[in-house]
Motif scaffolding. Structure first.
Motif, PDB file in Angstrom:
ATOM      1  N   TRP A  66       0.860  -1.186   0.000  1.00  0.00           N
ATOM      2  CA  TRP A  66       0.000   0.000   0.000  1.00  0.00           C
ATOM      3  C   TRP A  66       0.892   1.230   0.000  1.00  0.00           C
ATOM      4  CZ3 TRP A  66      -0.719  -4.097   3.276  1.00  0.00           C
ATOM      5  CH2 TRP A  66      -1.961  -4.728   3.277  1.00  0.00           C
ATOM      6  N   ARG A  67       0.335   2.332  -0.426  1.00  0.00           N
ATOM      7  CA  ARG A  67       1.036   3.618  -0.353  1.00  0.00           C
ATOM      8  C   ARG A  67       0.056   4.660   0.152  1.00  0.00           C
ATOM      9  NH1 ARG A  67       5.259   6.384  -0.911  1.00  0.00           N
ATOM     10  NH2 ARG A  67       5.456   8.281  -2.095  1.00  0.00           N
ATOM     11  N   LYS A  68       0.412   5.269   1.278  1.00  0.00           N
ATOM     12  CA  LYS A  68      -0.371   6.345   1.896  1.00  0.00           C
ATOM     13  C   LYS A  68      -1.805   5.936   2.229  1.00  0.00           C
ATOM     14  CE  LYS A  68       2.466  10.047   0.128  1.00  0.00           C
ATOM     15  NZ  LYS A  68       2.545  11.401  -0.356  1.00  0.00           N
ATOM     16  N   ALA A  69      -2.002   4.677   2.552  1.00  0.00           N
ATOM     17  CA  ALA A  69      -3.310   4.215   3.036  1.00  0.00           C
ATOM     18  C   ALA A  69      -3.260   4.278   4.563  1.00  0.00           C
ATOM     19  CB  ALA A  69      -3.607   2.806   2.544  1.00  0.00           C
ATOM     20  N   VAL A 105     -15.164  -4.490   5.340  1.00  0.00           N
ATOM     21  CA  VAL A 105     -16.531  -4.788   4.912  1.00  0.00           C
ATOM     22  C   VAL A 105     -17.497  -3.790   5.535  1.00  0.00           C
ATOM     23  CG1 VAL A 105     -18.425  -6.466   5.107  1.00  0.00           C
ATOM     24  CG2 VAL A 105     -16.138  -7.226   4.414  1.00  0.00           C
ATOM     25  N   ASN A 106     -17.348  -3.529   6.821  1.00  0.00           N
ATOM     26  CA  ASN A 106     -18.230  -2.574   7.498  1.00  0.00           C
ATOM     27  C   ASN A 106     -18.094  -1.169   6.935  1.00  0.00           C
ATOM     28  OD1 ASN A 106     -19.378  -4.493   9.180  1.00  0.00           O
ATOM     29  ND2 ASN A 106     -17.900  -4.135  10.816  1.00  0.00           N
ATOM     30  N   VAL A 107     -16.867  -0.752   6.667  1.00  0.00           N
ATOM     31  CA  VAL A 107     -16.651   0.589   6.105  1.00  0.00           C
ATOM     32  C   VAL A 107     -17.294   0.694   4.729  1.00  0.00           C
ATOM     33  CG1 VAL A 107     -14.900   2.151   5.173  1.00  0.00           C
ATOM     34  CG2 VAL A 107     -14.604   1.178   7.450  1.00  0.00           C
ATOM     35  N   MET A 108     -17.172  -0.351   3.929  1.00  0.00           N
ATOM     36  CA  MET A 108     -17.745  -0.300   2.577  1.00  0.00           C
ATOM     37  C   MET A 108     -19.271  -0.275   2.610  1.00  0.00           C
ATOM     38  SD  MET A 108     -15.204   0.230   0.783  1.00  0.00           S
ATOM     39  CE  MET A 108     -16.087   0.317  -0.764  1.00  0.00           C
ATOM     40  N   ASP A 131     -12.736  10.394   1.759  1.00  0.00           N
ATOM     41  CA  ASP A 131     -13.112  10.722   0.392  1.00  0.00           C
ATOM     42  C   ASP A 131     -13.051   9.470  -0.483  1.00  0.00           C
ATOM     43  OD1 ASP A 131     -10.382  10.290   0.238  1.00  0.00           O
ATOM     44  OD2 ASP A 131      -9.886  12.354  -0.290  1.00  0.00           O
ATOM     45  N   ASN A 132     -13.127   9.678  -1.793  1.00  0.00           N
ATOM     46  CA  ASN A 132     -13.107   8.539  -2.718  1.00  0.00           C
ATOM     47  C   ASN A 132     -11.827   7.718  -2.592  1.00  0.00           C
ATOM     48  OD1 ASN A 132     -15.638   9.047  -3.750  1.00  0.00           O
ATOM     49  ND2 ASN A 132     -14.871  10.290  -5.444  1.00  0.00           N
ATOM     50  N   TYR A 133     -10.674   8.366  -2.388  1.00  0.00           N
ATOM     51  CA  TYR A 133      -9.415   7.630  -2.234  1.00  0.00           C
ATOM     52  C   TYR A 133      -9.460   6.750  -0.985  1.00  0.00           C
ATOM     53  CZ  TYR A 133      -4.494   6.473  -1.817  1.00  0.00           C
ATOM     54  OH  TYR A 133      -3.304   5.789  -1.700  1.00  0.00           O
ATOM     55  N   TYR A 134      -9.984   7.278   0.086  1.00  0.00           N
ATOM     56  CA  TYR A 134     -10.130   6.504   1.326  1.00  0.00           C
ATOM     57  C   TYR A 134     -10.917   5.219   1.039  1.00  0.00           C
ATOM     58  CZ  TYR A 134     -11.939   5.136   5.900  1.00  0.00           C
ATOM     59  OH  TYR A 134     -12.276   4.423   7.011  1.00  0.00           O
ATOM     60  N   TYR A 135     -12.085   5.359   0.422  1.00  0.00           N
ATOM     61  CA  TYR A 135     -12.930   4.192   0.150  1.00  0.00           C
ATOM     62  C   TYR A 135     -12.309   3.271  -0.892  1.00  0.00           C
ATOM     63  CZ  TYR A 135     -16.599   6.014   3.086  1.00  0.00           C
ATOM     64  OH  TYR A 135     -17.309   6.459   4.165  1.00  0.00           O
ATOM     65  N   TRP A 136     -11.592   3.824  -1.855  1.00  0.00           N
ATOM     66  CA  TRP A 136     -10.916   3.000  -2.856  1.00  0.00           C
ATOM     67  C   TRP A 136      -9.875   2.106  -2.184  1.00  0.00           C
ATOM     68  CZ3 TRP A 136      -5.836   2.713  -4.653  1.00  0.00           C
ATOM     69  CH2 TRP A 136      -5.657   1.956  -5.815  1.00  0.00           C
ATOM     70  N   GLU A 137      -9.079   2.679  -1.267  1.00  0.00           N
ATOM     71  CA  GLU A 137      -8.058   1.901  -0.552  1.00  0.00           C
ATOM     72  C   GLU A 137      -8.690   0.846   0.352  1.00  0.00           C
ATOM     73  OE1 GLU A 137      -5.050   1.253  -0.843  1.00  0.00           O
ATOM     74  OE2 GLU A 137      -4.111   2.961  -1.815  1.00  0.00           O
ATOM     75  N   ASP A 139     -11.591  -0.639  -0.123  1.00  0.00           N
ATOM     76  CA  ASP A 139     -12.115  -1.687  -1.002  1.00  0.00           C
ATOM     77  C   ASP A 139     -10.978  -2.543  -1.566  1.00  0.00           C
ATOM     78  OD1 ASP A 139     -14.340  -2.976  -2.300  1.00  0.00           O
ATOM     79  OD2 ASP A 139     -13.678  -2.021  -4.165  1.00  0.00           O
ATOM     80  N   ARG A 140      -9.885  -1.906  -1.942  1.00  0.00           N
ATOM     81  CA  ARG A 140      -8.713  -2.636  -2.456  1.00  0.00           C
ATOM     82  C   ARG A 140      -8.144  -3.547  -1.368  1.00  0.00           C
ATOM     83  NH1 ARG A 140      -3.168  -2.351  -3.403  1.00  0.00           N
ATOM     84  NH2 ARG A 140      -2.802  -0.664  -1.934  1.00  0.00           N
ATOM     85  N   THR A 141      -8.095  -3.044  -0.143  1.00  0.00           N
ATOM     86  CA  THR A 141      -7.609  -3.837   0.981  1.00  0.00           C
ATOM     87  C   THR A 141      -8.519  -5.028   1.233  1.00  0.00           C
ATOM     88  OG1 THR A 141      -6.580  -1.892   1.962  1.00  0.00           O
ATOM     89  CG2 THR A 141      -7.003  -3.753   3.434  1.00  0.00           C
ATOM     90  N   LYS A 142      -9.806  -4.816   1.156  1.00  0.00           N
ATOM     91  CA  LYS A 142     -10.773  -5.902   1.328  1.00  0.00           C
ATOM     92  C   LYS A 142     -10.501  -7.015   0.318  1.00  0.00           C
ATOM     93  CE  LYS A 142     -15.200  -5.555  -0.006  1.00  0.00           C
ATOM     94  NZ  LYS A 142     -15.472  -6.698  -0.849  1.00  0.00           N
ATOM     95  N   THR A 143     -10.243  -6.645  -0.925  1.00  0.00           N
ATOM     96  CA  THR A 143      -9.959  -7.624  -1.973  1.00  0.00           C
ATOM     97  C   THR A 143      -8.648  -8.364  -1.701  1.00  0.00           C
ATOM     98  OG1 THR A 143     -11.167  -6.299  -3.582  1.00  0.00           O
ATOM     99  CG2 THR A 143      -9.600  -7.905  -4.465  1.00  0.00           C
ATOM    100  N   ILE A 144      -7.618  -7.627  -1.304  1.00  0.00           N
ATOM    101  CA  ILE A 144      -6.322  -8.238  -0.964  1.00  0.00           C
ATOM    102  C   ILE A 144      -6.505  -9.254   0.156  1.00  0.00           C
ATOM    103  CG2 ILE A 144      -4.071  -7.783   0.123  1.00  0.00           C
ATOM    104  CD1 ILE A 144      -4.089  -5.060  -1.395  1.00  0.00           C
TER     105      ILE A 144
END
Length: 165
Positions: A66-69, A105-108, A131-137, A139-144
């Motif tokens: 990750w970077r800056k998450a 999962v809860n955050v999403m 913001d959108n970057y927060y939620y994108w990270e 969601d990406r973390t959830k997938t990882i």
């Protein structure tokens, strides 16, 4: 420059603990030159990597980055590192990953992100906005994590988290 975060895998080797395996990884070149008993023990676990014209050998394998998450880093600091934000490496259990996955999962579901995965300020840690970057990270973390929980073998490998900035 900024917050860089990694999950690494190390093989579990009979008769060696994680600290000894990490030390062997750091001194791999010297151990290979000596060709002693320790090298004989670890050589079957050594992997060869090539990327961007560079090659190296290691016992360590990167499994996530990750970077800056900073919200994810904050979770690791509070739940794995006992509140120590010290750029050291920490072993991560399957239970730890499951807890972080549940938080993602809860955050999403847009359930109180500032309580579930709060942001963390720090030197070059990135935005603390939800913001959108927060939620994108998240969601990406959830997938990882979904992939790691399904496929990573905690019986044969250690998982380690580390961050630097």
């Amino acid at each position: 420059m900024g917050l860089d975060m990694h999950l690494y895998s190390f093989p579990k080797i009979d008769g060696m603990n994680l600290a000894e395996i990490r030390c062997a990884d750091i001194h791999l070149s010297e151990l290979e030159e000596e060709k002693g008993k320790l090298y004989d023990k670890i050589k079957v676990y050594i992997k060869h990597f090539e990327e961007l014209g560079f090659s190296w050998r290691s016992l360590r394998t990167e499994v996530a980055v990750w970077r800056k998450a900073n919200q994810i880093h904050h979770w690791f600091v509070e739940n794995v590192q006992n509140g120590n934000d010290d750029m050291c490496s920490y072993e991560v259990s399957k239970e730890n990953l499951q807890e972080l996955y549940n938080s993602c999962v809860n955050v999403m579901k847009r359930k109180t992100p500032h309580n579930e995965l709060p942001t963390r300020t720090g030197p070059f840690f990135g935005s603390t906005s939800y913001d959108n970057y927060y939620y994108w990270e998240v969601d990406r973390t959830k997938t990882i994590l979904e992939n790691l929980l399904k496929n990573f073998n905690f019986e044969t490998h250690y998982m380690v988290y580390c961050a630097d900035w």
